[in-house]
Scaffold this motif. Structure first.
Motif, PDB file in Angstrom:
ATOM      1  N   VAL A  95     -19.445  15.928 -33.868  1.00  0.00           N
ATOM      2  CA  VAL A  95     -19.117  17.073 -34.723  1.00  0.00           C
ATOM      3  C   VAL A  95     -18.227  17.995 -33.908  1.00  0.00           C
ATOM      4  CG1 VAL A  95     -20.001  19.068 -35.981  1.00  0.00           C
ATOM      5  CG2 VAL A  95     -21.255  16.898 -36.045  1.00  0.00           C
ATOM      6  N   ALA A  96     -17.102  18.411 -34.483  1.00  0.00           N
ATOM      7  CA  ALA A  96     -16.142  19.211 -33.729  1.00  0.00           C
ATOM      8  C   ALA A  96     -15.682  20.407 -34.530  1.00  0.00           C
ATOM      9  CB  ALA A  96     -14.936  18.357 -33.333  1.00  0.00           C
ATOM     10  N   VAL A  97     -15.891  21.597 -33.973  1.00  0.00           N
ATOM     11  CA  VAL A  97     -15.287  22.816 -34.507  1.00  0.00           C
ATOM     12  C   VAL A  97     -14.044  23.036 -33.653  1.00  0.00           C
ATOM     13  CG1 VAL A  97     -15.594  25.273 -34.969  1.00  0.00           C
ATOM     14  CG2 VAL A  97     -17.529  23.710 -35.216  1.00  0.00           C
ATOM     15  N   GLU A  98     -12.906  22.587 -34.146  1.00  0.00           N
ATOM     16  CA  GLU A  98     -11.740  22.414 -33.293  1.00  0.00           C
ATOM     17  C   GLU A  98     -10.480  22.883 -33.988  1.00  0.00           C
ATOM     18  OE1 GLU A  98     -11.679  18.162 -32.591  1.00  0.00           O
ATOM     19  OE2 GLU A  98     -10.829  17.781 -34.575  1.00  0.00           O
ATOM     20  N   ASP A 153     -25.256  26.909 -41.648  1.00  0.00           N
ATOM     21  CA  ASP A 153     -26.430  26.032 -41.720  1.00  0.00           C
ATOM     22  C   ASP A 153     -26.019  24.576 -41.926  1.00  0.00           C
ATOM     23  OD1 ASP A 153     -29.401  25.690 -41.915  1.00  0.00           O
ATOM     24  OD2 ASP A 153     -28.858  24.972 -43.913  1.00  0.00           O
ATOM     25  N   VAL A 154     -24.970  24.353 -42.707  1.00  0.00           N
ATOM     26  CA  VAL A 154     -24.476  22.984 -42.905  1.00  0.00           C
ATOM     27  C   VAL A 154     -24.068  22.374 -41.570  1.00  0.00           C
ATOM     28  CG1 VAL A 154     -22.547  21.645 -43.841  1.00  0.00           C
ATOM     29  CG2 VAL A 154     -23.761  23.262 -45.303  1.00  0.00           C
ATOM     30  N   VAL A 155     -23.320  23.138 -40.784  1.00  0.00           N
ATOM     31  CA  VAL A 155     -22.865  22.624 -39.492  1.00  0.00           C
ATOM     32  C   VAL A 155     -24.056  22.379 -38.571  1.00  0.00           C
ATOM     33  CG1 VAL A 155     -21.485  23.132 -37.449  1.00  0.00           C
ATOM     34  CG2 VAL A 155     -20.593  23.662 -39.722  1.00  0.00           C
ATOM     35  N   ARG A 156     -25.021  23.268 -38.570  1.00  0.00           N
ATOM     36  CA  ARG A 156     -26.201  23.074 -37.722  1.00  0.00           C
ATOM     37  C   ARG A 156     -26.971  21.825 -38.118  1.00  0.00           C
ATOM     38  NH1 ARG A 156     -27.935  29.466 -37.525  1.00  0.00           N
ATOM     39  NH2 ARG A 156     -26.727  30.001 -35.651  1.00  0.00           N
ATOM     40  N   GLN A 157     -27.024  21.533 -39.399  1.00  0.00           N
ATOM     41  CA  GLN A 157     -27.689  20.295 -39.827  1.00  0.00           C
ATOM     42  C   GLN A 157     -26.932  19.070 -39.325  1.00  0.00           C
ATOM     43  OE1 GLN A 157     -29.262  19.993 -43.942  1.00  0.00           O
ATOM     44  NE2 GLN A 157     -28.542  22.097 -44.203  1.00  0.00           N
ATOM     45  N   LEU A 158     -25.617  19.133 -39.399  1.00  0.00           N
ATOM     46  CA  LEU A 158     -24.817  18.006 -38.901  1.00  0.00           C
ATOM     47  C   LEU A 158     -25.000  17.828 -37.404  1.00  0.00           C
ATOM     48  CD1 LEU A 158     -21.525  18.584 -40.908  1.00  0.00           C
ATOM     49  CD2 LEU A 158     -23.131  16.688 -41.217  1.00  0.00           C
ATOM     50  N   VAL A 159     -25.020  18.943 -36.658  1.00  0.00           N
ATOM     51  CA  VAL A 159     -25.192  18.861 -35.209  1.00  0.00           C
ATOM     52  C   VAL A 159     -26.539  18.257 -34.861  1.00  0.00           C
ATOM     53  CG1 VAL A 159     -25.421  20.234 -33.094  1.00  0.00           C
ATOM     54  CG2 VAL A 159     -23.602  20.752 -34.727  1.00  0.00           C
ATOM     55  N   ALA A 160     -27.560  18.562 -35.650  1.00  0.00           N
ATOM     56  CA  ALA A 160     -28.900  18.036 -35.366  1.00  0.00           C
ATOM     57  C   ALA A 160     -28.933  16.513 -35.397  1.00  0.00           C
ATOM     58  CB  ALA A 160     -29.902  18.604 -36.368  1.00  0.00           C
TER      59      ALA A 160
END
Length: 398
Positions: A14-17, A83-90
């Protein structure tokens, strides 16, 4: 047909880039089989999408750095989007970000915070100058870092420093982030633990400054700017040919000089002339040395000059344009070109340089449209059509 999987098959990133450094690093991971989920702003996405329209209407930087990824357009400033991103990171193996210093920490998406919550996660923070120190909050665009790292001071002509024609600071950081991920994944395979990885553009490019940096630190001064020429080896430069081309040659030792003098320059007496016989002498008489070489090559066409130099065992090359590289016979002979899909249709792209004979080809997947995979990713997290529609209605996703 290879039965081996790609090396990173089964790895989720997952990348916040944005821009180049993190996107180029994660593209390497995607080419090697990783699933890369690219987080973008709903209002335009990665700003590199707007740099130019050279690739059939798409931005050349974006096409280069983002093939093979899934695009999720989500507003991280909205708690529902975060929250969506945190779920993906998990559920991910790797997280990477290159936001402005402090921005990821304010969202709880910095490497230290994420690795504390997810011990198996490898999390990478890419920054311009590192997370602390007096430059931590300084804006860090590629050209600025090239200047801070001293690259511009050693590149160019004696009268004019110039930046590199490619984003060298971004690329350096990207490749250390890429190799840092691979090292951390190997460590995780042995220990079960991931961990944070830090890469700064300044430190990455500082490492690449090795020769001039050590020359200056230990020798008292940096190598002089010499254009295409080498600062301490002569002849090692580009010379014009009769057909308007330019040919580079490099004489690495005095034995090669003797061959060059006798077989190409047709001046065998220069082999033992004290003004030319040693590299030290030739470098001290650079103008005379270059004039002798230029006179000999200037009556030949570029192909004739290359043939003569190769026959004499002298290292040489054409000074190619980017158009020449796109048609380079060596790349064609080795089958290094592929077509990748994109929102603008098929685009030509070079195979990545990591080759694993006997293994499968790199994935080289399509260049994604902004938010192309948003619905599929949200459904993959268990959201219903009604929930996804509500997020779209509220502008949380696109």
């Amino acid at each position: 047909m290879s039965t081996q999987p790609l090396p990173l098959d089964g790895i989720t990133v997952v990348a916040v880039e944005q821009a180049v450094s993190a996107p180029f690093a994660t593209r390497q991971l995607a080419d090697l089989g990783a699933r890369v989920i690219k987080i973008e702003r709903p209002d335009g996405g990665d700003f590199a999408r707007g740099y130019d329209t050279a690739a059939r209407g798409l931005a050349s930087h974006f096409v280069w750095c983002n093939r093979g990824k899934e695009s999720l357009a989500v507003d991280l400033k909205d708690p529902r989007g975060l929250d969506v991103v945190r779920q993906l990171v998990a559920g991910a193996d790797v997280f990477m970000q290159n936001l402005a210093n402090g921005a990821a920490a304010r969202l709880g998406l910095d490497a230290t915070t994420l690795c504390a919550a997810h011990p198996r996660l490898v999390a990478v923070d890419i920054s311009g100058y590192g997370p602390d120190g007096p430059y931590a909050d300084k804006r860090a665009y590629d050209m600025l870092v090239q200047c801070e790292a001293g690259l511009v001071s050693v590149t160019g002509t004696p009268g004019q420093p110039v930046k590199a024609g490619i984003p060298a600071a971004d690329i350096a950081a990207a490749m250390y982030a890429f190799s840092g991920v691979l090292a951390a994944l190997l460590r995780r395979a042995n220990t079960g633990l991931g961990g944070p990885v830090e890469v700064s553009m300044l430190e990455a490019l500082g490492e690449w400054m090795g020769h001039p940096l050590h020359h200056g630190m230990h020798g008292g001064e940096a190598p002089a700017r010499t254009g295409v020429a080498h600062a301490v080896i002569c002849p090692y430069d580009a010379y014009p040919t009769a057909d308007g081309g330019q040919v580079l040659l490099s004489v690495q030792n005095d034995r090669e000089w003797r061959r060059l003098a006798g077989q190409v320059l047709r001046r065998p007496e220069l082999a033992d002339d004290p003004a030319f016989a040693t590299n030290t002498a030739r470098t001290g008489n650079r103008a005379k040395t270059d004039a002798v070489v230029a006179e000999a090559l200037g009556v030949m066409s570029a192909p004739e000059a290359i043939a003569a130099l190769e026959a004499a065992g002298i290292a040489c090359a054409r000074l190619n344009t980017v158009t020449d590289v796109a048609a380079h016979p060596q790349l064609a002979a080795r089958g290094r070109w592929r077509e990748i899909d994109s929102p603008a249709g098929p685009l030509r792209a070079m195979l990545p340089p990591i080759t694993m004979p006997g293994g499968p080809d790199p994935l080289m997947g399509p260049v994604p449209a902004l938010g192309e995979h948003t619905d599929a990713l949200l459904h993959g997290l268990g959201m219903t059509d009604v929930q996804v529609s509500a997020l779209r209605r509220d502008g949380v996703v696109a």
